[in-house]
Motif scaffolding. Structure first.
Motif, PDB file in Angstrom:
ATOM      1  N   ASN A 226       0.811  -1.280  -0.079  1.00  0.00           N
ATOM      2  CA  ASN A 226      -0.148  -0.060   0.081  1.00  0.00           C
ATOM      3  C   ASN A 226       0.894   1.302   0.086  1.00  0.00           C
ATOM      4  O   ASN A 226       0.578   2.307  -0.732  1.00  0.00           O
ATOM      5  CB  ASN A 226      -0.907   0.056   1.129  1.00  0.00           C
ATOM      6  N   ASN A 227       1.980   1.263   0.787  1.00  0.00           N
ATOM      7  CA  ASN A 227       2.964   2.400   0.642  1.00  0.00           C
ATOM      8  C   ASN A 227       4.122   1.860   1.525  1.00  0.00           C
ATOM      9  O   ASN A 227       4.104   0.728   1.741  1.00  0.00           O
ATOM     10  CB  ASN A 227       2.439   3.846   1.524  1.00  0.00           C
ATOM     11  N   ILE A 284       8.943   0.228  -5.652  1.00  0.00           N
ATOM     12  CA  ILE A 284       8.541   0.405  -4.205  1.00  0.00           C
ATOM     13  C   ILE A 284       9.231   1.905  -3.534  1.00  0.00           C
ATOM     14  O   ILE A 284       8.509   2.515  -2.808  1.00  0.00           O
ATOM     15  CB  ILE A 284       9.266  -0.754  -3.229  1.00  0.00           C
ATOM     16  N   ALA A 285      10.234   2.267  -4.267  1.00  0.00           N
ATOM     17  CA  ALA A 285      10.973   3.579  -3.905  1.00  0.00           C
ATOM     18  C   ALA A 285      10.194   4.872  -4.595  1.00  0.00           C
ATOM     19  O   ALA A 285      10.145   5.759  -4.094  1.00  0.00           O
ATOM     20  CB  ALA A 285      12.380   3.574  -4.327  1.00  0.00           C
ATOM     21  N   ASP A 291      -0.880   2.818  -4.615  1.00  0.00           N
ATOM     22  CA  ASP A 291      -0.381   2.193  -6.065  1.00  0.00           C
ATOM     23  C   ASP A 291      -0.292   0.766  -5.928  1.00  0.00           C
ATOM     24  O   ASP A 291      -0.784  -0.064  -6.944  1.00  0.00           O
ATOM     25  CB  ASP A 291       0.911   2.601  -6.534  1.00  0.00           C
ATOM     26  N   GLY A 292       0.098   0.109  -4.894  1.00  0.00           N
ATOM     27  CA  GLY A 292       0.416  -1.247  -4.782  1.00  0.00           C
ATOM     28  C   GLY A 292      -0.984  -2.026  -4.484  1.00  0.00           C
ATOM     29  O   GLY A 292      -1.209  -3.108  -5.148  1.00  0.00           O
ATOM     30  N   VAL A 293      -2.080  -1.411  -3.978  1.00  0.00           N
ATOM     31  CA  VAL A 293      -3.424  -1.836  -4.007  1.00  0.00           C
ATOM     32  C   VAL A 293      -4.138  -1.803  -5.355  1.00  0.00           C
ATOM     33  O   VAL A 293      -4.499  -2.938  -5.604  1.00  0.00           O
ATOM     34  CB  VAL A 293      -4.171  -1.157  -2.984  1.00  0.00           C
ATOM     35  N   GLY A 306      -1.442  -4.602   2.872  1.00  0.00           N
ATOM     36  CA  GLY A 306      -2.561  -3.399   3.022  1.00  0.00           C
ATOM     37  C   GLY A 306      -3.900  -3.935   2.364  1.00  0.00           C
ATOM     38  O   GLY A 306      -4.104  -5.307   2.429  1.00  0.00           O
ATOM     39  N   LEU A 307      -4.746  -3.148   1.988  1.00  0.00           N
ATOM     40  CA  LEU A 307      -6.161  -3.537   1.678  1.00  0.00           C
ATOM     41  C   LEU A 307      -6.931  -4.267   2.576  1.00  0.00           C
ATOM     42  O   LEU A 307      -7.244  -5.565   2.534  1.00  0.00           O
ATOM     43  CB  LEU A 307      -6.043  -4.548   0.235  1.00  0.00           C
TER      44      LEU A 307
END
Length: 536
Positions: A226-227, A284-285, A291-293, A306-307
């Protein structure tokens, strides 16, 4: 604290959108939004109409909404307590700075939000001692919901010279209730197709499972997040204390920050290996929050840190990107693998984040009225109203289940625009989902996802172990310790992940840099103060 703010901001946006499947409150007069409360606030008399200025996130937007005058819940609330609320706008970008300016110019609103006690204890202590903010009465018997909050052990360290100067905004009833706030979601259908029908029992098992899935689905990411701060989720399987960056641990008879412990090495090495093995998202950086979700929902990653809660818009995104796939059958919660002691751990935090404050200049009459209002906003009855609306108007009870009566084009946020932004003045109310008083979605997929979340919460709550945190030290305020909040721990862990060379050597060099920023001074102060207070 960035990690906590991210989590709570997500919760706030989720509920504000009016799409959370809320729950009903206690039995009440269904013709009135406020109803007949069991708390003392409902039976108290308020002879005069008082104006209370209130600064809360995006509050003005609700008052500006064309439907504001028809907000029955808000109208009943103000009539109940004979108050008129004057909105004072703050946003997530300026709320902290505005409070400082107001304090410096003696223009603080009658009620305002901040996160001093949780995230800036030095300023909280200063404002309390300088008389900027008003002390909460010792006798709270007239405010039973507030009295319950202030009786919690995790709240006691927030006293300054024996007094409380704020009302903690509760997220859950207990610090152990954060079990799904650092979740691992994964495509359980892909895992099954690759021959993995049970959860991983170790980090190595997780790697094997992920690599097998990636082989069957070329081009996907093994793990997104998620971050950056959610990377700390991995430490649940090795050194759970480090999942909460503010935790202190006692080693060799001395309290030290968890990030300074050698026990952090395992998790750091594991994160590096996930990156070098091509499992961890290479972006990731540079990624933005969520964005990942988004990648996970789009079918571009196997697992995501996350999520926690699926919403209508997230379900729609998944369905669009994965046609013909049932989200409730495809997406699962992965329980973290056991740590070295054989236990599976869950994330722990104070059961509150951020606080509600009153200026010391507030009159006794206004203060009493404000406390009555806050007591009601912290009640289960109001929690039901803000999450689910008015019984027999917005929902009904059918065979013991709360069923929505809203039309397809209706939302609680639009019907009650002032309430949706005022709702979080009292509590965040994250735990209401798990009370069993929740509206059941008319969408069968969403209803199944909702039930899976509740079932998983109960499973992890009963089987896993809350991360051990001593809140007396966690919340201890000393000059040097208060300054550690400026350290960018998550950012620096990402640096270790990306750099070449031995990850532990890189991490040790970062820790040496922390010493120049006051870590050793903080350790000395914390241990001296802990000894003084008898904290073992």
């Amino acid at each position: 604290m960035n990690l906590k703010r991210t989590a709570m901001t997500g919760v706030a946006l989720l509920l504000i959108a009016g799409i959370v499947l809320g729950g009903c409150g206690k039995d009440r007069d269904t013709n009135s939004a406020a109803g007949s409360s069991n708390s003392s606030a409902s039976s108290s008399t308020t002879d005069s109409n008082l104006e209370l200025s209130v600064a809360a996130w995006d509050i003005q937007t609700g008052f500006d909404n064309p439907n504001a005058k028809n907000d029955t819940i808000y109208n009943d609330l103000t009539a109940k307590f004979n108050v008129k609320i004057k909105p004072v706008q703050v946003t997530w970008n300026d709320w902290q700075d505005k409070a400082k300016v107001w304090a410096a110019s003696s223009q603080l609103p009658d009620i305002f939000v901040n996160s001093l006690a949780t995230d800036n204890p030095g300023l909280y202590t200063t404002w309390a001692k300088q008389g900027v903010i008003k002390a909460i009465p010792d006798d709270l018997s007239a405010y039973p919901n507030l009295q319950k909050i202030f009786s919690l052990p995790s709240v006691q360290p927030l006293k300054v010279n024996g007094k409380f100067y704020m009302i903690p905004r509760m997220s859950y009833d207990d610090s152990s209730d954060w079990v799904l706030d650092r979740p691992i979601r994964y495509r359980k259908d892909w895992a099954a197709q690759a021959g993995f029908t049970s959860e991983p029992e170790s980090f190595d098992d997780f790697v094997k499972m992920t690599q097998a899935v990636m082989k069957q689905h070329p081009g996907i990411i093994g793990l997104s997040t998620n971050n950056q701060s959610y990377l700390l989720t991995l430490f649940l399987g090795s050194f759970p204390e480090l999942t909460n960056i503010k935790t202190w641990v006692k080693e060799n008879d001395k309290w030290i920050p968890a990030f300074a412990s050698e026990k952090a090495y395992t998790g750091i090495e594991q994160l590096r290996s996930l990156y070098t093995d091509g499992i961890l998202d290479k972006d990731i950086a540079i990624q933005k929050d969520a964005d990942g979700v988004s990648k996970f929902l789009a079918g571009q990653s196997f697992a995501v840190f996350g999520l926690g809660t699926m919403t209508d818009d997230k379900l729609a995104s998944f369905t669009k990107a994965n046609p013909g796939v049932s989200a409730s059958n495809a997406i699962g919660y992965m329980n973290i693998w056991p740590a070295a002691d054989g236990k599976r751990y869950t994330f722990v935090e104070t059961p509150y984040w951020s606080e509600t404050y009153f200026p010391s200049s507030l009159s006794d009459e206004k203060f009493e009225r404000a406390l009555k209002l806050m007591d009601y906003l912290a009640s289960e009855e109001f929690a039901g109203l803000m999450a689910n609306g008015i019984e027999n108007v917005d929902y009904k009870i059918d065979n013991g289940k709360s069923v929505s009566l809203l039309k397809d084009n209706e939302s609680l946020g639009e019907k009650y625009p002032i309430t949706k932004n005022l709702a979080f003045l009292g509590t965040w109310n994250n735990g209401f989902l798990y009370t069993g008083k929740q509206v059941v979605s008319r969408n069968s997929e969403m209803a199944a996802l909702q039930q899976d979340q509740i079932d998983t919460y109960n499973k992890f709550k009963s089987e896993d172990t809350p991360t051990p945190i001593d809140f007396n030290v966690f919340l201890l305020s000393t000059p040097a310790k208060d300054k550690l909040g400026s350290l960018k721990i998550s950012d620096d862990i990402v640096k270790v992940i990306l750099e070449k060379g031995d990850p532990i050597t890189v991490w040790k060099n970062i820790l040496k840099g922390y010493d120049s920023k006051g870590v050793q001074d903080a350790i000395k102060e914390v241990n001296a103060e802990a000894a003084k207070q008898g904290i073992q």
